[in-house]
Design a protein around this motif. Structure first.
Motif, PDB file in Angstrom:
ATOM      1  N   LEU A   1     -14.539 -11.716  41.405  1.00 62.29           N
ATOM      2  CA  LEU A   1     -15.241 -12.636  42.297  1.00 62.29           C
ATOM      3  C   LEU A   1     -16.301 -11.819  43.024  1.00 62.29           C
ATOM      4  CD1 LEU A   1     -12.199 -14.576  43.794  1.00 62.29           C
ATOM      5  CD2 LEU A   1     -13.747 -15.327  41.987  1.00 62.29           C
ATOM      6  N   LYS A   2     -17.525 -12.290  43.028  1.00 63.77           N
ATOM      7  CA  LYS A   2     -18.633 -11.520  43.596  1.00 63.77           C
ATOM      8  C   LYS A   2     -18.825 -11.748  45.085  1.00 63.77           C
ATOM      9  CE  LYS A   2     -21.156 -11.142  39.294  1.00 63.77           C
ATOM     10  NZ  LYS A   2     -20.710 -12.056  38.296  1.00 63.77           N
ATOM     11  N   LYS A   3     -18.394 -12.906  45.569  1.00 65.70           N
ATOM     12  CA  LYS A   3     -18.597 -13.244  46.979  1.00 65.70           C
ATOM     13  C   LYS A   3     -17.327 -13.842  47.552  1.00 65.70           C
ATOM     14  CE  LYS A   3     -23.486 -14.044  46.328  1.00 65.70           C
ATOM     15  NZ  LYS A   3     -24.573 -14.994  46.356  1.00 65.70           N
ATOM     16  N   ILE A   4     -17.150 -13.613  48.840  1.00 65.30           N
ATOM     17  CA  ILE A   4     -16.003 -14.174  49.548  1.00 65.30           C
ATOM     18  C   ILE A   4     -16.509 -14.736  50.865  1.00 65.30           C
ATOM     19  CG2 ILE A   4     -15.383 -11.972  50.609  1.00 65.30           C
ATOM     20  CD1 ILE A   4     -12.422 -12.753  50.259  1.00 65.30           C
TER      21      ILE A   4
ATOM     22  N   TYR B   1     -13.730 -19.648  63.503  1.00 69.10           N
ATOM     23  CA  TYR B   1     -14.186 -19.632  64.893  1.00 69.10           C
ATOM     24  C   TYR B   1     -14.300 -18.189  65.373  1.00 69.10           C
ATOM     25  CZ  TYR B   1     -12.959 -24.576  64.922  1.00 69.10           C
ATOM     26  OH  TYR B   1     -12.871 -25.911  64.634  1.00 69.10           O
ATOM     27  N   GLN B   2     -13.918 -17.242  64.539  1.00 71.05           N
ATOM     28  CA  GLN B   2     -13.881 -15.819  64.901  1.00 71.05           C
ATOM     29  C   GLN B   2     -15.059 -15.073  64.262  1.00 71.05           C
ATOM     30  OE1 GLN B   2     -11.604 -15.128  67.167  1.00 71.05           O
ATOM     31  NE2 GLN B   2     -10.801 -17.199  66.941  1.00 71.05           N
ATOM     32  N   GLU B   3     -16.262 -15.488  64.603  1.00 76.32           N
ATOM     33  CA  GLU B   3     -17.474 -14.909  64.014  1.00 76.32           C
ATOM     34  C   GLU B   3     -17.532 -13.391  64.196  1.00 76.32           C
ATOM     35  OE1 GLU B   3     -22.276 -14.926  64.850  1.00 76.32           O
ATOM     36  OE2 GLU B   3     -21.087 -16.611  65.574  1.00 76.32           O
ATOM     37  N   THR B   4     -17.272 -12.905  65.391  1.00 79.79           N
ATOM     38  CA  THR B   4     -17.381 -11.474  65.673  1.00 79.79           C
ATOM     39  C   THR B   4     -16.421 -10.661  64.816  1.00 79.79           C
ATOM     40  OG1 THR B   4     -18.074 -11.960  67.920  1.00 79.79           O
ATOM     41  CG2 THR B   4     -17.291  -9.734  67.502  1.00 79.79           C
ATOM     42  N   PHE B   5     -15.196 -11.136  64.657  1.00 76.44           N
ATOM     43  CA  PHE B   5     -14.218 -10.438  63.820  1.00 76.44           C
ATOM     44  C   PHE B   5     -14.788 -10.227  62.421  1.00 76.44           C
ATOM     45  CE2 PHE B   5     -10.932 -10.923  60.525  1.00 76.44           C
ATOM     46  CZ  PHE B   5     -10.172  -9.784  60.767  1.00 76.44           C
ATOM     47  N   PHE B   6     -15.310 -11.277  61.815  1.00 74.84           N
ATOM     48  CA  PHE B   6     -15.804 -11.176  60.449  1.00 74.84           C
ATOM     49  C   PHE B   6     -17.099 -10.374  60.349  1.00 74.84           C
ATOM     50  CE2 PHE B   6     -12.761 -14.604  59.725  1.00 74.84           C
ATOM     51  CZ  PHE B   6     -12.232 -14.227  58.508  1.00 74.84           C
ATOM     52  N   THR B   7     -18.006 -10.518  61.303  1.00 76.35           N
ATOM     53  CA  THR B   7     -19.246  -9.743  61.211  1.00 76.35           C
ATOM     54  C   THR B   7     -18.968  -8.249  61.363  1.00 76.35           C
ATOM     55  OG1 THR B   7     -19.763 -10.173  63.551  1.00 76.35           O
ATOM     56  CG2 THR B   7     -20.781 -11.629  61.901  1.00 76.35           C
ATOM     57  N   ARG B   8     -17.955  -7.882  62.127  1.00 68.29           N
ATOM     58  CA  ARG B   8     -17.567  -6.466  62.225  1.00 68.29           C
ATOM     59  C   ARG B   8     -17.062  -5.924  60.886  1.00 68.29           C
ATOM     60  NH1 ARG B   8     -14.316  -6.753  67.888  1.00 68.29           N
ATOM     61  NH2 ARG B   8     -16.135  -6.643  69.242  1.00 68.29           N
ATOM     62  N   LEU B   9     -16.583  -6.807  60.029  1.00 63.74           N
ATOM     63  CA  LEU B   9     -16.089  -6.410  58.706  1.00 63.74           C
ATOM     64  C   LEU B   9     -17.183  -6.471  57.640  1.00 63.74           C
ATOM     65  CD1 LEU B   9     -12.577  -8.133  58.678  1.00 63.74           C
ATOM     66  CD2 LEU B   9     -13.146  -5.768  59.249  1.00 63.74           C
ATOM     67  N   GLY B  10     -18.418  -6.762  58.050  1.00 65.53           N
ATOM     68  CA  GLY B  10     -19.533  -6.770  57.113  1.00 65.53           C
ATOM     69  C   GLY B  10     -19.961  -8.134  56.615  1.00 65.53           C
TER      70      GLY B  10
ATOM     71  N   SER C   1     -21.719 -11.836  56.832  1.00 61.56           N
ATOM     72  CA  SER C   1     -22.910 -12.385  57.467  1.00 61.56           C
ATOM     73  C   SER C   1     -22.705 -13.867  57.717  1.00 61.56           C
ATOM     74  CB  SER C   1     -24.134 -12.220  56.557  1.00 61.56           C
ATOM     75  OG  SER C   1     -24.363 -10.857  56.295  1.00 61.56           O
ATOM     76  N   VAL C   2     -23.236 -14.356  58.819  1.00 59.11           N
ATOM     77  CA  VAL C   2     -23.196 -15.788  59.108  1.00 59.11           C
ATOM     78  C   VAL C   2     -24.192 -16.486  58.188  1.00 59.11           C
ATOM     79  CG1 VAL C   2     -23.631 -17.552  60.862  1.00 59.11           C
ATOM     80  CG2 VAL C   2     -22.513 -15.404  61.499  1.00 59.11           C
ATOM     81  N   VAL C   3     -23.750 -17.574  57.556  1.00 61.81           N
ATOM     82  CA  VAL C   3     -24.603 -18.345  56.647  1.00 61.81           C
ATOM     83  C   VAL C   3     -24.476 -19.831  56.980  1.00 61.81           C
ATOM     84  CG1 VAL C   3     -24.471 -16.657  54.754  1.00 61.81           C
ATOM     85  CG2 VAL C   3     -22.801 -18.523  54.865  1.00 61.81           C
ATOM     86  N   GLU C   4     -25.413 -20.593  56.496  1.00 61.85           N
ATOM     87  CA  GLU C   4     -25.329 -22.046  56.610  1.00 61.85           C
ATOM     88  C   GLU C   4     -24.265 -22.543  55.638  1.00 61.85           C
ATOM     89  OE1 GLU C   4     -26.951 -24.143  58.685  1.00 61.85           O
ATOM     90  OE2 GLU C   4     -27.756 -22.340  59.654  1.00 61.85           O
TER      91      GLU C   4
ATOM     92  N   VAL D   1     -19.055 -17.666  57.164  1.00 58.70           N
ATOM     93  CA  VAL D   1     -19.390 -16.255  57.008  1.00 58.70           C
ATOM     94  C   VAL D   1     -19.187 -15.875  55.548  1.00 58.70           C
ATOM     95  CG1 VAL D   1     -18.916 -15.572  59.401  1.00 58.70           C
ATOM     96  CG2 VAL D   1     -17.061 -15.537  57.725  1.00 58.70           C
ATOM     97  N   LEU D   2     -20.013 -14.965  55.055  1.00 58.71           N
ATOM     98  CA  LEU D   2     -20.024 -14.626  53.639  1.00 58.71           C
ATOM     99  C   LEU D   2     -20.176 -13.123  53.471  1.00 58.71           C
ATOM    100  CD1 LEU D   2     -20.302 -15.902  50.675  1.00 58.71           C
ATOM    101  CD2 LEU D   2     -22.756 -15.696  51.043  1.00 58.71           C
ATOM    102  N   LEU D   3     -19.448 -12.568  52.493  1.00 57.01           N
ATOM    103  CA  LEU D   3     -19.551 -11.156  52.143  1.00 57.01           C
ATOM    104  C   LEU D   3     -19.830 -11.058  50.658  1.00 57.01           C
ATOM    105  CD1 LEU D   3     -19.090  -8.103  52.960  1.00 57.01           C
ATOM    106  CD2 LEU D   3     -16.740  -8.438  52.175  1.00 57.01           C
ATOM    107  N   ASP D   4     -20.857 -10.285  50.295  1.00 57.23           N
ATOM    108  CA  ASP D   4     -21.148 -10.000  48.896  1.00 57.23           C
ATOM    109  C   ASP D   4     -20.253  -8.838  48.497  1.00 57.23           C
ATOM    110  OD1 ASP D   4     -22.119  -9.230  46.413  1.00 57.23           O
ATOM    111  OD2 ASP D   4     -24.211  -9.575  46.962  1.00 57.23           O
TER     112      ASP D   4
END
Length: 170
Positions: A102-105, A110-119, A121-124, A150-153
């Motif tokens: 899987l290329k993307k996850i 509601y925990q934007e900061t938690f996920f952005t700290r893990l790399g 990105s916020v997306v539409e 939130v999305l991670l490549d």
């Protein structure tokens, strides 16, 4: 310091997972999951277990499309917050994404900061049409969802996240 093991969930974990998820759903932080759903999707779940056998956290990786997975049902008991359990569970999901090619996850959270700290990105949400049409249209919050996408490549994140498999022990 308390020791935790991160591992794939067993059928014996389902009732404890259900309790964790239900408490979080009652706070409005995620949608509830039925016991039948948890039993049927147990292979998607990871748990963090304390040395005394207490289930402290859970999380699932749900493949959504040919190259896309979703992190869902991520819950850490209040008394175990800030111990790195959420990160360990997300790391396990990202590692499994690589195994599944899987290329993307993504996650709806509601925990934007938690996920952005893990790399992540916020997306539409519009960049996740497979999720919207498969699941979101049946959600009571649709179309006025207040969760953040939130999305991670995974293919580009290389070694950013620690790989815990096999054994998932730290």
């Amino acid at each position: 310091m308390e020791h935790f093991i991160t591992r794939k969930a067993h059928q014996d974990d389902v009732k404890a997972m259900h309790g964790l998820l239900l408490r979080c759903a009652q706070k409005g932080l995620l949608l509830p999951r039925a016991l039948s759903y948890l039993y049927g999707h147990i292979r998607n779940f990871y748990v963090a277990e304390s040395g005394n056998g207490e289930l402290a956290a859970c999380c699932a990786l749900a493949p959504v499309w040919e190259d896309l997975g979703e992190i869902c049902s991520l819950v850490v008991k209040d008394e175990h917050l800030r111990k790195g359990l959420g990160r360990r569970l997300v790391d396990a999901c990202v590692s499994e994404c690589r195994e599944l090619h899987l290329k993307k996850i993504f996650a709806l959270t509601y925990q934007e900061t938690f996920f952005t700290r893990l790399g992540f990105s916020v997306v539409e949400k519009s960049v996740l049409p497979q999720k919207i049409w498969a699941d979101c249209v049946n959600c009571p919050k649709y179309p006025d969802c207040d969760e953040i996408a939130v999305l991670l490549d995974v293919s580009a994140s290389g070694g950013e996240t620690r790989t815990l498999l096999p054994g998932l022990r730290e």
